[in-house]
Design a protein around this motif. Structure first.
Motif, short mmCIF file in Angstrom:
data_model
loop_
_atom_site.label_atom_id
_atom_site.label_comp_id
_atom_site.label_asym_id
_atom_site.label_seq_id
_atom_site.Cartn_x
_atom_site.Cartn_y
_atom_site.Cartn_z
N GLY A 25 0.81 -1.22 0.00
CA GLY A 25 0.00 0.00 0.00
C GLY A 25 0.83 1.25 0.00
O GLY A 25 0.48 2.25 -0.65
N TRP A 26 1.95 1.23 0.72
CA TRP A 26 2.78 2.43 0.82
C TRP A 26 3.41 2.83 -0.52
O TRP A 26 3.85 3.97 -0.69
N LEU A 27 3.44 1.90 -1.47
CA LEU A 27 4.00 2.20 -2.79
C LEU A 27 3.01 2.93 -3.70
O LEU A 27 3.42 3.55 -4.68
N LEU A 28 1.73 2.84 -3.39
CA LEU A 28 0.73 3.38 -4.30
C LEU A 28 0.65 4.90 -4.32
O LEU A 28 0.53 5.49 -5.41
N PRO A 29 0.70 5.60 -3.18
CA PRO A 29 0.68 7.07 -3.27
C PRO A 29 1.80 7.64 -4.13
O PRO A 29 1.54 8.54 -4.95
N PRO A 30 3.06 7.18 -3.98
CA PRO A 30 4.10 7.71 -4.89
C PRO A 30 3.79 7.46 -6.36
O PRO A 30 4.06 8.31 -7.21
N PHE A 31 3.19 6.29 -6.65
CA PHE A 31 2.86 5.96 -8.03
C PHE A 31 1.83 6.95 -8.58
O PHE A 31 1.95 7.46 -9.71
N VAL A 32 0.79 7.26 -7.79
CA VAL A 32 -0.25 8.20 -8.25
C VAL A 32 0.32 9.61 -8.37
O VAL A 32 0.00 10.35 -9.30
N LEU A 128 -3.22 3.14 1.37
CA LEU A 128 -4.03 2.57 0.29
C LEU A 128 -5.25 3.44 -0.01
O LEU A 128 -5.47 3.81 -1.18
N PRO A 129 -6.09 3.79 0.98
CA PRO A 129 -7.21 4.68 0.65
C PRO A 129 -6.75 6.06 0.18
O PRO A 129 -7.42 6.68 -0.66
N THR A 130 -5.62 6.54 0.68
CA THR A 130 -5.10 7.83 0.22
C THR A 130 -4.78 7.77 -1.26
O THR A 130 -5.08 8.71 -2.02
N ALA A 131 -4.16 6.69 -1.71
CA ALA A 131 -3.84 6.54 -3.14
C ALA A 131 -5.12 6.52 -3.97
O ALA A 131 -5.18 7.14 -5.05
N PHE A 132 -6.13 5.83 -3.48
CA PHE A 132 -7.41 5.77 -4.19
C PHE A 132 -8.03 7.16 -4.31
O PHE A 132 -8.49 7.57 -5.39
N VAL A 340 10.17 8.52 1.95
CA VAL A 340 11.30 8.49 1.03
C VAL A 340 10.83 8.19 -0.39
O VAL A 340 11.27 8.82 -1.36
N ALA A 341 9.90 7.24 -0.50
CA ALA A 341 9.38 6.88 -1.82
C ALA A 341 8.67 8.06 -2.48
O ALA A 341 8.82 8.30 -3.69
N VAL A 342 7.92 8.81 -1.69
CA VAL A 342 7.23 9.99 -2.23
C VAL A 342 8.24 11.02 -2.73
O VAL A 342 8.12 11.56 -3.84
N GLY A 343 9.26 11.29 -1.92
CA GLY A 343 10.26 12.28 -2.31
C GLY A 343 11.06 11.86 -3.53
O GLY A 343 11.27 12.66 -4.45
N VAL A 344 11.50 10.60 -3.54
CA VAL A 344 12.30 10.11 -4.66
C VAL A 344 11.47 10.08 -5.95
O VAL A 344 11.95 10.48 -7.03
N THR A 345 10.23 9.62 -5.83
CA THR A 345 9.36 9.57 -7.01
C THR A 345 9.11 10.95 -7.58
O THR A 345 9.14 11.15 -8.81
N ALA A 346 8.86 11.92 -6.70
CA ALA A 346 8.64 13.29 -7.16
C ALA A 346 9.87 13.82 -7.87
O ALA A 346 9.77 14.42 -8.96
#
Length: 476
Positions: A25-32, A128-132, A340-346
């Protein structure tokens, strides 16, 4: 060995199993969020973006925030630069990097909008709900993510709504919203949304008896001082009247029309509101703050096409709370790996945008680009009858020419707009429009109904034709 505190551990003697959704689930917000940055990349196709750059350039040269328009040949009203701060940024970036820089700004602004919504929702719901919810908001904003200052309103609406919901929880006044509103008022005409959201939440708190009269009056100082701060921007008090300038011509502006209920953007915004309403019905309590904000979000989503995304941004944290309540679990803060995933993805997304922008966004997506050389050869000050969509392009690409129509519709009279529409449609009496505006040339799409009539009239001669556009010159 410490005693287990989790009820599930005490009951079964072992830790609960971790679901696959929890693992990934933690991977989905960075993806969106990456979608927010990458999806808008492309040639600049919003006609408003071009004249926003021109506004920033003019301001940097003259320091005028309120002026008689020097560009259009038929504008009749004062031009109030109530979006001057992002317009200056757009000009500086365009001067350094051209249209590819403007396209990069769009992707950066879209990412900041996404990040603001993410922070607002993640504080109240799991990953997960945040990504949705992020995906739903992206759909609701699909028609509004363009290189225009309105991106500031979307981002700051998310920040302000989240801040006031925190005030509802702890009762603390967040005075930093006052300077934020000042910056907002320098950036977009819908800055007043912030103080309005504040007022709505304060009323909700009073109805819920979370705040006494005295406490509510104290909190109301924040939106009151925010409005006062807006009065001391460089535009001055005229900032308060500028939104009404468009009032008489909204019937001619597509984004101020009522959206269709089958529009995916509207359905996404309604979905967010429905989630909040379902949670209210399930809890069966008088949650007045949520009720009032949900009503405001619903009204914005259904009244004008331009505010559909704004309604979704306001409803997003309400929907986040609703989904988390349905899950019946407390919200855990975002773990370090997610941050970290959010920052790196951005960062990686912006790097990709920066590399790709010159190749995919370096040339305009509208306008008679094939006629550039011919238009450059026209005498300075030449008045052109043109298609409205191309007006901003002409102002930026050919600053010596004077178009008779562009998308700054609030600067034109209703009579002129009627005359323009009749001219393009080749209605009876279309010949009076060039005479009225003083056009000596016309640059129009060859598909415009008036073009064959102009060719056949004998009063207009074809100078050049390219890329679906024709340049004509009055025979007189």
């Amino acid at each position: 060995m410490p005693v287990a505190t989790d009820p599930a551990v005490r009951a079964t003697g072992r830790a609960p199993a971790i679901s696959p959704a929890s693992r990934v689930g933690w991977l989905l917000p960075p993806f969106v969020l990456a979608m927010y940055a990458l999806k808008p990349l492309g040639p600049v196709k919003d006609p408003d973006a071009y004249w926003h750059v021109v506004a920033g350039e003019h301001l940097s040269q003259t320091g005028q925030f309120v002026l008689d328009d020097p560009f259009g040949a038929a504008t009749e009203r004062v031009w109030i630069l109530n979006q001057w701060l992002p317009e200056l940024v757009m000009h500086w970036v365009h001067a350094a990097y051209g249209l590819s820089g403007v396209a990069f700004l769009l992707c950066l602004g879209s990412l900041l909008v996404g990040f603001s919504v993410y922070a607002s929702c993640r504080r109240r719901a799991a990953a997960l709900p945040t990504a949705f919810l992020l995906a739903l908001v992206f759909i609701a904003l699909s028609g509004s993510l363009s290189p225009r200052p309105q991106l500031v309103t979307f981002a700051l609406t998310a920040v302000t709504t989240s801040a006031w919901l925190l005030t509802r929880q702890d009762g603390r006044a967040r005075w930093w919203l006052v300077p934020v509103t000042w910056l907002w008022a320098c950036s977009h005409g819908m800055w007043f949304v912030g103080p309005v959201v504040g007022g709505v939440v304060i009323v909700g708190m009073w109805l819920e008896r979370r705040a006494s009269w005295r406490a509510a009056a104290h909190l109301m100082l924040v939106p009151a001082l925010s409005a006062a701060a807006a009065a001391v921007t460089p535009v001055g008090p005229r900032l308060f009247t500028s939104p009404f300038q468009v009032g008489g011509v909204t019937a001619y502006i597509s984004e101020w029309q009522r959206p269709g209920l089958t529009d995916p953007a509207v359905l996404a915004a309604l979905g967010l509101v429905v989630l909040a309403v379902v949670d209210l019905l399930r809890r069966r309590e008088a949650d007045w703050t949520t009720i009032l904000l949900a009503v405001a979000a619903l009204a914005l989503a259904l009244t004008w096409a331009r505010t559909v995304g704004l309604g979704a941004v306001i409803a997003a944290p309400l929907a986040a709370t609703a989904l988390q309540n349905l899950m019946r679990r407390p919200v855990a803060p975002a773990p370090p790996r997610e941050r970290v995933a959010v920052g790196v993805t951005a960062l990686l997304s912006l790097v990709v945008v920066g590399i790709a922008a010159p190749a995919v966004a370096g040339t305009p997506a509208l306008g008679p680009n094939g006629l550039d050389r011919t238009l450059d050869a026209l005498p300075k000050g030449t008045v052109l009858c043109n298609d409205q969509v191309d007006g901003g392009w002409l102002l930026l690409q050919h600053p010596g020419l004077r178009p008779t129509m562009d998308t700054r519709v609030e600067l034109y009279s209703v009579e002129h707009i009627h005359a323009y529409l009749g001219f393009v449609a080749a209605d009876a009496g279309w010949e009076s429009y060039p005479q009225r505006t003083g056009c000596t040339h016309a640059v129009l799409p060859t598909s415009a109904p008036v073009v064959p009539r102009m060719r056949a009239s004998g009063e207009w001669q074809v100078v050049a034709e390219s890329g679906g556009y024709v340049l004509l010159k009055a025979a007189r």
